[in-house]
Design a protein around this motif. Sequence first.
Motif, PDB file in Angstrom:
ATOM      1  N   GLY A   1       0.787  -1.226   0.000  1.00  0.00           N
ATOM      2  CA  GLY A   1       0.000   0.000   0.000  1.00  0.00           C
ATOM      3  C   GLY A   1       0.817   1.272   0.000  1.00  0.00           C
ATOM      4  N   ARG A   2       2.090   1.151  -0.301  1.00  0.00           N
ATOM      5  CA  ARG A   2       2.968   2.327  -0.311  1.00  0.00           C
ATOM      6  C   ARG A   2       3.345   2.732  -1.737  1.00  0.00           C
ATOM      7  NH1 ARG A   2       7.746   1.563   1.369  1.00  0.00           N
ATOM      8  NH2 ARG A   2       7.725  -0.708   1.178  1.00  0.00           N
ATOM      9  N   PHE A   3       3.731   4.025  -1.886  1.00  0.00           N
ATOM     10  CA  PHE A   3       4.143   4.555  -3.195  1.00  0.00           C
ATOM     11  C   PHE A   3       5.604   4.987  -3.211  1.00  0.00           C
ATOM     12  CE2 PHE A   3       4.498   7.952  -6.422  1.00  0.00           C
ATOM     13  CZ  PHE A   3       4.079   7.240  -7.543  1.00  0.00           C
ATOM     14  N   GLU A   4       6.149   5.307  -2.056  1.00  0.00           N
ATOM     15  CA  GLU A   4       7.499   5.867  -1.941  1.00  0.00           C
ATOM     16  C   GLU A   4       7.655   7.121  -2.816  1.00  0.00           C
ATOM     17  OE1 GLU A   4      10.568   3.002  -2.595  1.00  0.00           O
ATOM     18  OE2 GLU A   4      10.062   1.819  -0.821  1.00  0.00           O
ATOM     19  N   PRO A   5       6.869   8.156  -2.528  1.00  0.00           N
ATOM     20  CA  PRO A   5       6.846   9.351  -3.391  1.00  0.00           C
ATOM     21  C   PRO A   5       8.181  10.087  -3.463  1.00  0.00           C
ATOM     22  CG  PRO A   5       5.757   9.796  -1.304  1.00  0.00           C
ATOM     23  CD  PRO A   5       6.011   8.310  -1.346  1.00  0.00           C
ATOM     24  N   ASP A   6       8.972   9.999  -2.406  1.00  0.00           N
ATOM     25  CA  ASP A   6      10.221  10.765  -2.379  1.00  0.00           C
ATOM     26  C   ASP A   6      11.437   9.945  -2.773  1.00  0.00           C
ATOM     27  OD1 ASP A   6       8.846  13.076  -1.477  1.00  0.00           O
ATOM     28  OD2 ASP A   6       8.830  12.239   0.557  1.00  0.00           O
ATOM     29  N   ALA A   7      11.195   8.683  -3.178  1.00  0.00           N
ATOM     30  CA  ALA A   7      12.297   7.856  -3.676  1.00  0.00           C
ATOM     31  C   ALA A   7      12.682   8.316  -5.076  1.00  0.00           C
ATOM     32  CB  ALA A   7      11.885   6.390  -3.696  1.00  0.00           C
ATOM     33  N   LYS A   8      13.940   8.132  -5.414  1.00  0.00           N
ATOM     34  CA  LYS A   8      14.391   8.505  -6.757  1.00  0.00           C
ATOM     35  C   LYS A   8      13.754   7.588  -7.788  1.00  0.00           C
ATOM     36  CE  LYS A   8      18.845  10.099  -4.945  1.00  0.00           C
ATOM     37  NZ  LYS A   8      20.315   9.855  -4.924  1.00  0.00           N
ATOM     38  N   ILE A   9      13.385   8.148  -8.927  1.00  0.00           N
ATOM     39  CA  ILE A   9      12.783   7.356  -9.988  1.00  0.00           C
ATOM     40  C   ILE A   9      13.860   6.939 -10.981  1.00  0.00           C
ATOM     41  CG2 ILE A   9      12.171   9.291 -11.498  1.00  0.00           C
ATOM     42  CD1 ILE A   9       9.547   7.745 -12.103  1.00  0.00           C
ATOM     43  N   SER A  10      13.807   5.711 -11.443  1.00  0.00           N
ATOM     44  CA  SER A  10      14.783   5.206 -12.412  1.00  0.00           C
ATOM     45  C   SER A  10      14.280   5.442 -13.827  1.00  0.00           C
ATOM     46  CB  SER A  10      15.018   3.707 -12.195  1.00  0.00           C
ATOM     47  OG  SER A  10      13.856   2.970 -12.540  1.00  0.00           O
ATOM     48  N   LEU A  11      15.194   5.310 -14.764  1.00  0.00           N
ATOM     49  CA  LEU A  11      14.819   5.457 -16.167  1.00  0.00           C
ATOM     50  C   LEU A  11      13.771   4.422 -16.546  1.00  0.00           C
ATOM     51  CD1 LEU A  11      15.149   6.600 -19.034  1.00  0.00           C
ATOM     52  CD2 LEU A  11      17.116   5.075 -19.335  1.00  0.00           C
ATOM     53  N   ALA A  12      13.935   3.172 -16.086  1.00  0.00           N
ATOM     54  CA  ALA A  12      12.986   2.113 -16.443  1.00  0.00           C
ATOM     55  C   ALA A  12      11.594   2.411 -15.903  1.00  0.00           C
ATOM     56  CB  ALA A  12      13.487   0.778 -15.909  1.00  0.00           C
ATOM     57  N   GLN A  13      11.498   2.929 -14.680  1.00  0.00           N
ATOM     58  CA  GLN A  13      10.192   3.259 -14.115  1.00  0.00           C
ATOM     59  C   GLN A  13       9.524   4.379 -14.911  1.00  0.00           C
ATOM     60  OE1 GLN A  13      11.452   4.181 -10.116  1.00  0.00           O
ATOM     61  NE2 GLN A  13      11.077   2.086  -9.362  1.00  0.00           N
ATOM     62  N   ALA A  14      10.310   5.401 -15.264  1.00  0.00           N
ATOM     63  CA  ALA A  14       9.754   6.513 -16.035  1.00  0.00           C
ATOM     64  C   ALA A  14       9.293   6.037 -17.412  1.00  0.00           C
ATOM     65  CB  ALA A  14      10.800   7.616 -16.180  1.00  0.00           C
ATOM     66  N   VAL A  15      10.098   5.198 -18.064  1.00  0.00           N
ATOM     67  CA  VAL A  15       9.743   4.670 -19.384  1.00  0.00           C
ATOM     68  C   VAL A  15       8.460   3.844 -19.298  1.00  0.00           C
ATOM     69  CG1 VAL A  15      10.432   2.949 -21.106  1.00  0.00           C
ATOM     70  CG2 VAL A  15      12.029   4.749 -20.422  1.00  0.00           C
ATOM     71  N   THR A  16       8.326   3.057 -18.246  1.00  0.00           N
ATOM     72  CA  THR A  16       7.129   2.228 -18.091  1.00  0.00           C
ATOM     73  C   THR A  16       5.876   3.091 -18.015  1.00  0.00           C
ATOM     74  OG1 THR A  16       8.390   0.521 -16.937  1.00  0.00           O
ATOM     75  CG2 THR A  16       6.001   0.511 -16.621  1.00  0.00           C
ATOM     76  N   ILE A  17       5.933   4.165 -17.238  1.00  0.00           N
ATOM     77  CA  ILE A  17       4.780   5.070 -17.123  1.00  0.00           C
ATOM     78  C   ILE A  17       4.442   5.695 -18.476  1.00  0.00           C
ATOM     79  CG2 ILE A  17       3.969   7.216 -16.073  1.00  0.00           C
ATOM     80  CD1 ILE A  17       5.680   6.484 -13.610  1.00  0.00           C
ATOM     81  N   LEU A  18       5.468   6.145 -19.211  1.00  0.00           N
ATOM     82  CA  LEU A  18       5.212   6.799 -20.496  1.00  0.00           C
ATOM     83  C   LEU A  18       4.726   5.803 -21.547  1.00  0.00           C
ATOM     84  CD1 LEU A  18       8.200   9.330 -20.667  1.00  0.00           C
ATOM     85  CD2 LEU A  18       5.822   9.768 -20.041  1.00  0.00           C
ATOM     86  N   ILE A  19       5.222   4.574 -21.516  1.00  0.00           N
ATOM     87  CA  ILE A  19       4.740   3.548 -22.443  1.00  0.00           C
ATOM     88  C   ILE A  19       3.257   3.299 -22.208  1.00  0.00           C
ATOM     89  CG2 ILE A  19       4.829   1.060 -22.922  1.00  0.00           C
ATOM     90  CD1 ILE A  19       6.995   2.499 -24.375  1.00  0.00           C
ATOM     91  N   ARG A  20       2.845   3.256 -20.929  1.00  0.00           N
ATOM     92  CA  ARG A  20       1.421   3.091 -20.617  1.00  0.00           C
ATOM     93  C   ARG A  20       0.620   4.305 -21.067  1.00  0.00           C
ATOM     94  NH1 ARG A  20       2.234   0.747 -14.438  1.00  0.00           N
ATOM     95  NH2 ARG A  20       2.844  -1.393 -15.042  1.00  0.00           N
ATOM     96  N   MET A  21       1.186   5.505 -20.824  1.00  0.00           N
ATOM     97  CA  MET A  21       0.500   6.732 -21.259  1.00  0.00           C
ATOM     98  C   MET A  21       0.248   6.712 -22.756  1.00  0.00           C
ATOM     99  SD  MET A  21       1.942  10.637 -21.252  1.00  0.00           S
ATOM    100  CE  MET A  21       2.847  10.286 -22.759  1.00  0.00           C
ATOM    101  N   LEU A  22       1.185   6.157 -23.524  1.00  0.00           N
ATOM    102  CA  LEU A  22       1.069   6.095 -24.980  1.00  0.00           C
ATOM    103  C   LEU A  22       0.111   5.002 -25.440  1.00  0.00           C
ATOM    104  CD1 LEU A  22       4.835   6.650 -25.912  1.00  0.00           C
ATOM    105  CD2 LEU A  22       2.948   8.256 -26.310  1.00  0.00           C
ATOM    106  N   GLY A  23      -0.431   4.239 -24.501  1.00  0.00           N
ATOM    107  CA  GLY A  23      -1.475   3.286 -24.850  1.00  0.00           C
ATOM    108  C   GLY A  23      -0.999   1.944 -25.347  1.00  0.00           C
TER     109      GLY A  23
END
Length: 772
Positions: A134-156
Amino acid sequence: MRIFRRLTAAILAGALAVSLAILPAGAADSSFSDIWNQTVAANADVLRLMGVVDGVGGNKFNPDGILTRAEFCTMVVKFMQKGDDVPIHTTRTIFSDVTSRHWALGYVNLAASLTIQDGDKEGGVKLVSGVGDGRFEPDAKISLAQAVTILIRMLGYTSQQTGAVWPQSYMNLAKSIGLTDGVNSGAYDDLTRAQAAQLFVNALECKQGDGSLYYKSLGEATEGVIVLAVDVEADDGSGDRAIRTSVNQGTEAYLTASGVTYPTALQGRRGVLVLNKEKEIVTFIPDESTSTSVTISGNAQPGAFRVLGGTEYPVSGSTLVYTADKRNGEPYSTAYSTLTSGTHVTLYLQQGKVTAIYVSGSGSSASDSSGVVIVSGSGGTAALYQLTGGVTNFTVLKNGQVARLSDIRPYDAVSYDSLTNTMVVSDLKLTCIYESAEPNSKAPTSITALGHKFDVLDGAWATIQNYDLGKQVTLLLTADGKVAGMADAQTVRSSAVGRVTSSGAEIFLPGGGTLTLQGTVPSAGSVQNQLAVISSGSKGVISATRLTGRTAPGPFRVGSMTLGNYSVAAGVRIYEQVSADAVAEVDLSTLSAADIPKEKIAGYHLNSSNMVDYIILDNATGDAYLYGMMVRGAGGDFWSLVNRQTTQFAATAGFAGRSGSFVGVVVDRRDGGESTSNFVQSSVELTQIRNVAATSFFTDNGVSYVRANGKVYRVSSDVECFHVQSDNRYSTENWLQHATGEARLNAIKAMASSLTIYLDPISEVVRIVEAG
């Protein structure tokens, strides 16, 4: 300082002695103070324009700073244009470590609530998810792979399209669609703010899972748009700030959806503009083209033009040329003839190819009724910025020459061309009699003097009302010949330079072209076809003072564009004194790089900036002549000069040579009522050298030469080539029709091993090459 202007225009209020910084197109500083890399600057300003980022405080972007998961989620929500939905997501808690105490609660909750369709699977997939428990870790550093995953989902993209192996399958897909272009990091590396900006800008141009481009989902997209100026005043008079672009005929300054109007790194860039339904800018995606501002040297030719410094740019006939009058563009194939020597242009190039040409300070739109002021005295710059809609980093062009504010003089006419973000200054003044006006003499829309009907700008009324019909006045003219003001003839004298014609005179406009005047010229025989300063002290009578007779201060150095210690204007007009009573124009681009000695300069003229704008050579180059074969017509009724085309002369043309000879002639076109007759102002017979081997020709630094009789001769860049291929020796069919002199020369050398060359007797340049 006093400014004579339209009543709704503001008073020019800053010191003209202070030079204004001029930013080259496509090289504006970042809107953030800590970005020096132009790619990062452009990416950051794209996101700033979209409202995705606004820096970290102190107008800094911190490009090397590492992003947290909460910060990246915030950027994604804003990038998707969903920032207005954030407040309704701040009243609940999805993750135990993202509560009301966390600044990003609404952004994280919204991102976690967005469901992306995942093929045929029910429920789809969430845009972002937690890390477990149930945690998000909002203040943890984001990796390139995590950012790419979010954008790939955003692109549908569906899970079937991405594959099951994380993160490699996501990284592979990201690479294949260009999402990670320019981001050189490993999948598990922390993501910097500069890298995130690159990812987001890449995402705009990525294909979505359904094959469509992402930026097209944001609104109406238009390609090939140029950001002309940022942070300008909106056209509706509201005082709102806006961005002016070349789209929609370049006349509208668009508001932005985000309210951000100062992405300075995008100014001068070319790319895709996206507007929402309210016609507000959502985003701008710069393309890979580069831009450069140059000044044309010599008149443009079909297929190419040269610029100061000697660089030649090939141009496709379909390349569009944009001017203030033709904001939708005109093909180069028809527009090249308007690109005269000295024209200042901005070129947009992609992989070295010219893709668009913008002409600075041209056309009537640069001097409309709402935007011209006349300077008198000294003062400040407040209204200058109002004239430009608040733009401060414009280019100043005076008489076609890039200039500084300090070059503006009293009684100059100043206007603004929004298409190219150029302040256009003209010092053209014509002293004449104020003969008539329509509809009245105090607020005319046009006035007539010396047979010419001048359009009058509204801003001129404040000064025109001081003068009565029949008085001698000095007209203050814009670069395209409109009346911007009127001054006392005893205080302000005529600066108009032109030529005396058989029916009056023509004066040269700073913006290109001529303005025709009608009237009698006392002692016309001594000044006809000569360069002169034109004025008038009596109705219908033209005074002309020849420019010749002024001793040159030194040689004309074509390479450095200097005449003695004077600088030569980029748009200098060069004439050749071909006879005692005639001059003919010479194209600057035809002159060799060799210095022209002062003894061969018959006269010159200085403009108000103390630069040389006219030079008269004393029959020094031979470039003013048209070369070919002079042929007597059947029955002796006419003469014809034959080369790639035929120029016909009257029977009494003034040519005393023999028919069939290779010659050079200067054409005098005289108006004769409804027709025009050609006469010969001057002619020369060419010197023949036979038995010249085709292998004797060579090229050095782009210039062709030939060795003959123990000497080296330069070959004209516009050389004519002759080879008898028909029964009629006098036919144009015998003249090679290739578009350039270089192509004609190469073709004639392939036709015969032994050639005959013909030199002009003035400069000993090869003008004609004959085979056979």
